[in-house]
Design an enzyme around this catalytic site. Structure first.
Site, short mmCIF file in Angstrom:
data_model
loop_
_atom_site.label_atom_id
_atom_site.label_comp_id
_atom_site.label_asym_id
_atom_site.label_seq_id
_atom_site.Cartn_x
_atom_site.Cartn_y
_atom_site.Cartn_z
N THR A 90 0.83 -1.21 0.00
CA THR A 90 0.00 0.00 0.00
C THR A 90 0.86 1.26 0.00
O THR A 90 2.07 1.22 0.26
CB THR A 90 -0.95 0.02 1.22
OG1 THR A 90 -0.18 0.04 2.42
CG2 THR A 90 -1.86 -1.20 1.21
N ASP A 91 0.21 2.37 -0.30
CA ASP A 91 0.90 3.66 -0.33
C ASP A 91 0.43 4.56 0.81
O ASP A 91 -0.31 4.12 1.69
CB ASP A 91 0.72 4.33 -1.70
CG ASP A 91 -0.74 4.67 -2.02
OD1 ASP A 91 -1.59 4.66 -1.11
OD2 ASP A 91 -1.02 4.94 -3.20
N ALA A 92 0.82 5.81 0.76
CA ALA A 92 0.48 6.76 1.82
C ALA A 92 -1.02 7.02 1.92
O ALA A 92 -1.50 7.50 2.95
CB ALA A 92 1.21 8.08 1.59
N TYR A 93 -1.77 6.68 0.88
CA TYR A 93 -3.22 6.90 0.88
C TYR A 93 -3.99 5.68 1.42
O TYR A 93 -5.21 5.69 1.48
CB TYR A 93 -3.72 7.23 -0.53
CG TYR A 93 -3.07 8.47 -1.09
CD1 TYR A 93 -3.36 9.73 -0.57
CD2 TYR A 93 -2.15 8.37 -2.13
CE1 TYR A 93 -2.75 10.87 -1.08
CE2 TYR A 93 -1.54 9.51 -2.63
CZ TYR A 93 -1.84 10.75 -2.11
OH TYR A 93 -1.24 11.87 -2.60
#
Length: 136
Positions: A14-17
């Site tokens: 996953t990413d920062a969002y």
């Protein structure tokens, strides 16, 4: 033939969002293509040892929705086109339980001689025959 590869979305995907990072989908597609090849009798390491590798030459991916942490996904892989020079894989990544589609991709590979880097003018027989069986 359709091949189904299952994967869970982990924190590192996953990413920062808080959604699956766009590159994770490409990694899952690659893993699914490798497993597809194994299932049709192609050992990619053995092929490389015999100077045949199949790098990606064209990639088209459409992101339709975002997978999230702990989602169980399925990558559906099939061969959509086989030409004398290329193999085109169709891949769909969707949610295992709901069938919600996250991505749709078309990935084209070409057979290359591993020792000199030149594209084979004709698909090597081992690759061609395995793929022909998979699309029947």
């Amino acid at each position: 033939m359709k091949h189904f590869f299952e994967q869970t979305v982990y924190y590192g995907d996953t990413d920062a969002y808080g959604v699956a990072w766009h590159g994770s989908y490409l990694r899952w597609m690659e893993q699914a293509r490798v497993e597809f090849c194994r299932d049709i009798g192609l050992d990619l390491v053995e092929m490389k040892n015999n100077n045949v590798v199949i790098p990606v030459t064209n990639l088209n991916i459409r992101y339709k929705a975002s997978a999230k942490l702990d989602d169980n996904i399925v990558v559906e892989t099939s061969i959509s086109k086989l030409s004398p020079l290329t193999i085109t894989f169709s891949q769909i990544i969707k949610h295992k339980e709901t069938d919600k589609i996250f991505t749709i991709g078309e990935i084209e590979v070409v057979a290359v001689n591993n020792s000199d880097g030149k594209i084979y003018r004709r698909m090597p027989d081992i690759l061609k025959s395995a793929c022909e069986k998979a699309i029947q």
